[in-house]
Scaffold this motif. Structure first.
Motif, PDB file in Angstrom:
ATOM      1  N   UNK A 157      13.626  -2.424  -0.187  1.00 53.00           N
ATOM      2  CA  UNK A 157      13.994  -1.487  -1.248  1.00 53.00           C
ATOM      3  C   UNK A 157      15.464  -1.632  -1.584  1.00 53.00           C
ATOM      4  N   UNK A 158      15.805  -1.350  -2.817  1.00 53.05           N
ATOM      5  CA  UNK A 158      17.200  -1.337  -3.226  1.00 53.05           C
ATOM      6  C   UNK A 158      17.765   0.064  -3.110  1.00 53.05           C
ATOM      7  N   UNK A 159      18.798   0.358  -3.884  1.00 53.14           N
ATOM      8  CA  UNK A 159      19.428   1.666  -3.839  1.00 53.14           C
ATOM      9  C   UNK A 159      18.517   2.713  -4.470  1.00 53.14           C
ATOM     10  N   UNK A 160      18.252   3.805  -3.765  1.00 53.45           N
ATOM     11  CA  UNK A 160      17.388   4.855  -4.292  1.00 53.45           C
ATOM     12  C   UNK A 160      18.020   6.215  -4.041  1.00 53.45           C
ATOM     13  N   UNK A 161      17.961   7.071  -5.007  1.00 53.60           N
ATOM     14  CA  UNK A 161      18.377   8.472  -4.930  1.00 53.60           C
ATOM     15  C   UNK A 161      19.756   8.594  -4.274  1.00 53.60           C
ATOM     16  N   UNK A 162      19.807   8.835  -2.961  1.00 50.09           N
ATOM     17  CA  UNK A 162      21.097   8.992  -2.302  1.00 50.09           C
ATOM     18  C   UNK A 162      21.426   7.758  -1.474  1.00 50.09           C
ATOM     19  N   UNK A 163      20.569   6.760  -1.484  1.00 44.52           N
ATOM     20  CA  UNK A 163      20.807   5.584  -0.657  1.00 44.52           C
ATOM     21  C   UNK A 163      21.949   4.739  -1.184  1.00 44.52           C
ATOM     22  N   UNK A 190      20.906  17.804 -14.236  1.00 45.61           N
ATOM     23  CA  UNK A 190      21.022  16.739 -13.234  1.00 45.61           C
ATOM     24  C   UNK A 190      21.449  17.328 -11.894  1.00 45.61           C
ATOM     25  N   UNK A 191      22.403  18.262 -11.920  1.00 42.49           N
ATOM     26  CA  UNK A 191      22.836  18.900 -10.676  1.00 42.49           C
ATOM     27  C   UNK A 191      21.701  19.711 -10.058  1.00 42.49           C
ATOM     28  N   UNK A 192      20.983  20.462 -10.870  1.00 38.16           N
ATOM     29  CA  UNK A 192      19.867  21.253 -10.344  1.00 38.16           C
ATOM     30  C   UNK A 192      18.842  20.354  -9.658  1.00 38.16           C
ATOM     31  N   UNK A 193      18.493  19.249 -10.307  1.00 37.83           N
ATOM     32  CA  UNK A 193      17.519  18.331  -9.720  1.00 37.83           C
ATOM     33  C   UNK A 193      18.035  17.739  -8.417  1.00 37.83           C
ATOM     34  N   UNK A 194      19.333  17.423  -8.370  1.00 40.42           N
ATOM     35  CA  UNK A 194      19.912  16.835  -7.160  1.00 40.42           C
ATOM     36  C   UNK A 194      19.907  17.832  -6.006  1.00 40.42           C
ATOM     37  N   UNK A 195      20.244  19.092  -6.280  1.00 41.17           N
ATOM     38  CA  UNK A 195      20.252  20.109  -5.226  1.00 41.17           C
ATOM     39  C   UNK A 195      18.844  20.365  -4.685  1.00 41.17           C
ATOM     40  N   UNK A 196      17.884  20.500  -5.586  1.00 41.52           N
ATOM     41  CA  UNK A 196      16.505  20.726  -5.152  1.00 41.52           C
ATOM     42  C   UNK A 196      16.003  19.539  -4.340  1.00 41.52           C
ATOM     43  N   UNK A 197      16.332  18.333  -4.785  1.00 41.08           N
ATOM     44  CA  UNK A 197      15.895  17.140  -4.067  1.00 41.08           C
ATOM     45  C   UNK A 197      16.507  17.088  -2.666  1.00 41.08           C
ATOM     46  N   UNK A 198      17.817  17.301  -2.570  1.00 36.54           N
ATOM     47  CA  UNK A 198      18.496  17.217  -1.274  1.00 36.54           C
ATOM     48  C   UNK A 198      17.991  18.273  -0.297  1.00 36.54           C
ATOM     49  N   UNK A 199      17.731  19.481  -0.799  1.00 41.42           N
ATOM     50  CA  UNK A 199      17.365  20.589   0.087  1.00 41.42           C
ATOM     51  C   UNK A 199      15.872  20.656   0.372  1.00 41.42           C
ATOM     52  N   UNK A 255       8.320   0.980  17.889  1.00 42.93           N
ATOM     53  CA  UNK A 255       9.681   1.010  17.363  1.00 42.93           C
ATOM     54  C   UNK A 255      10.122   2.445  17.110  1.00 42.93           C
ATOM     55  N   UNK A 256      11.399   2.587  16.769  1.00 45.83           N
ATOM     56  CA  UNK A 256      11.962   3.857  16.323  1.00 45.83           C
ATOM     57  C   UNK A 256      12.665   3.612  15.001  1.00 45.83           C
ATOM     58  N   UNK A 257      12.446   4.504  14.027  1.00 42.24           N
ATOM     59  CA  UNK A 257      13.116   4.386  12.737  1.00 42.24           C
ATOM     60  C   UNK A 257      13.748   5.719  12.388  1.00 42.24           C
ATOM     61  N   UNK A 258      14.931   5.664  11.772  1.00 46.46           N
ATOM     62  CA  UNK A 258      15.572   6.881  11.279  1.00 46.46           C
ATOM     63  C   UNK A 258      15.286   7.018   9.792  1.00 46.46           C
ATOM     64  N   UNK A 259      14.755   8.174   9.409  1.00 45.09           N
ATOM     65  CA  UNK A 259      14.412   8.427   8.018  1.00 45.09           C
ATOM     66  C   UNK A 259      15.679   8.752   7.239  1.00 45.09           C
ATOM     67  N   UNK A 260      15.955   7.960   6.214  1.00 42.30           N
ATOM     68  CA  UNK A 260      17.196   8.118   5.463  1.00 42.30           C
ATOM     69  C   UNK A 260      16.987   8.760   4.097  1.00 42.30           C
ATOM     70  N   UNK A 261      15.989   8.323   3.365  1.00 35.48           N
ATOM     71  CA  UNK A 261      15.744   8.851   2.026  1.00 35.48           C
ATOM     72  C   UNK A 261      14.256   8.941   1.761  1.00 35.48           C
ATOM     73  N   UNK A 270      15.443  17.366   2.654  1.00 34.79           N
ATOM     74  CA  UNK A 270      15.623  18.188   3.843  1.00 34.79           C
ATOM     75  C   UNK A 270      16.925  17.949   4.580  1.00 34.79           C
ATOM     76  N   UNK A 271      18.018  17.694   3.853  1.00 34.02           N
ATOM     77  CA  UNK A 271      19.317  17.566   4.517  1.00 34.02           C
ATOM     78  C   UNK A 271      19.740  18.914   5.089  1.00 34.02           C
TER      79      UNK A 271
END
Length: 251
Positions: free
Chosen positions: A11-17, A138-147, A46-52, A151-152
């Motif tokens: 995958x390339x750059x996505x959302x906050x990646x 855009x800010x509203x969508x970003x806040x809802x997505x992150x929270x 294996x173990x993977x850390x979920x990033x995005x 789940x940050x």
């Protein structure tokens, strides 16, 4: 917890990646498995850390959940496994509001300042950031997505807290909050007023959405550090209580 790893892609750059060539791990999870950004999922291989967390469109037009993940150890093997979940510190996302920055005309110094200051005070297992224009939707969508989708644990905005015609951060943030944290707001204002009377015009708000803590910060790196230092002593405790820590506050 059971998980079916369906496949691995690039995958390339996505959302906050911000990185390239992460393995894109996607699968179906038990309904009660509330996975969050920063979780480390362990299976026998294996173990993977979920990033995005992202949404993949299937051939039938429906969407399925997917995670851009960083492999911690072992070899990724598609299949169905019983998994365990752990976390290493807190996950942090920052949203920099800057019309020029979103067009690539200004380097974001405030977002990294948030990350660095937080890492000095508490263990941060995952930190990701984005730059967006000063647009309410855009800010509203970003806040809802992150929270609510990613789940940050900690979500910071930087910029847009003044009285300029494009300053919209508090107006967008406030209606999204489940609970407001006026103590955080007062602490930041008092600290800033000790430095400059211009702090009187800040309208930054703080509160919680879901299991995430949101804080509006000013736009300049210097003001970001000053405001963060005012609330850092309470951040860890606030997130722990928000996410169900049963210990008495006096302990």
């Amino acid at each position: 917890m059971h998980v079916t790893w369906k496949d691995a892609y690039t995958a390339g750059t996505v959302i906050i990646g911000q990185g390239l060539d992460h393995p894109l791990i996607h699968g179906w999870f038990d309904a009660d498995a509330e996975l969050r950004a920063g979780d480390i999922v362990h299976d026998p291989n294996c173990s993977v850390q979920l990033e995005n967390r992202i949404r993949l469109c299937r051939e039938d037009g429906l969407f399925m959940p997917a995670w851009v993940a960083r492999k911690e150890k072992g070899v990724f093997v598609p299949g169905e496994f019983s998994c365990t979940r752990s976390r290493r510190g807190f996950s942090l996302a920052w949203i920099t509001l800057s019309d020029k920055g979103s067009r690539g005309e200004r380097v974001d110094a405030s977002g990294p300042a948030i990350r660095d200051a937080a890492m000095e005070a508490m263990e941060i297992g995952l930190a990701r950031g984005m730059i967006i224009p000063d647009e309410p939707e855009i800010l509203k969508a970003a806040l809802v997505d992150c929270c609510l989708f990613q789940g940050f644990d900690l979500v910071f905005t930087t910029g847009g807290t003044g009285v300029g015609p494009r300053d919209i951060t508090p107006e967008v943030t406030l209606p999204l909050l489940d609970k407001r944290l006026p103590g955080f707001e007062r602490a930041m204002t008092q600290t800033s007023l000790a430095k400059t009377p211009h702090a009187m015009i800040s309208r930054a708000v703080a509160g919680v959405m879901g299991l995430s803590l949101i804080v509006n910060l000013p736009g300049s790196p210097k003001a970001v550090r000053e405001n963060l230092h005012a609330i850092l002593p309470a951040l860890k405790h606030a997130v722990e209580k928000l996410q169900g820590d049963p210990r008495d506050c006096g302990q």
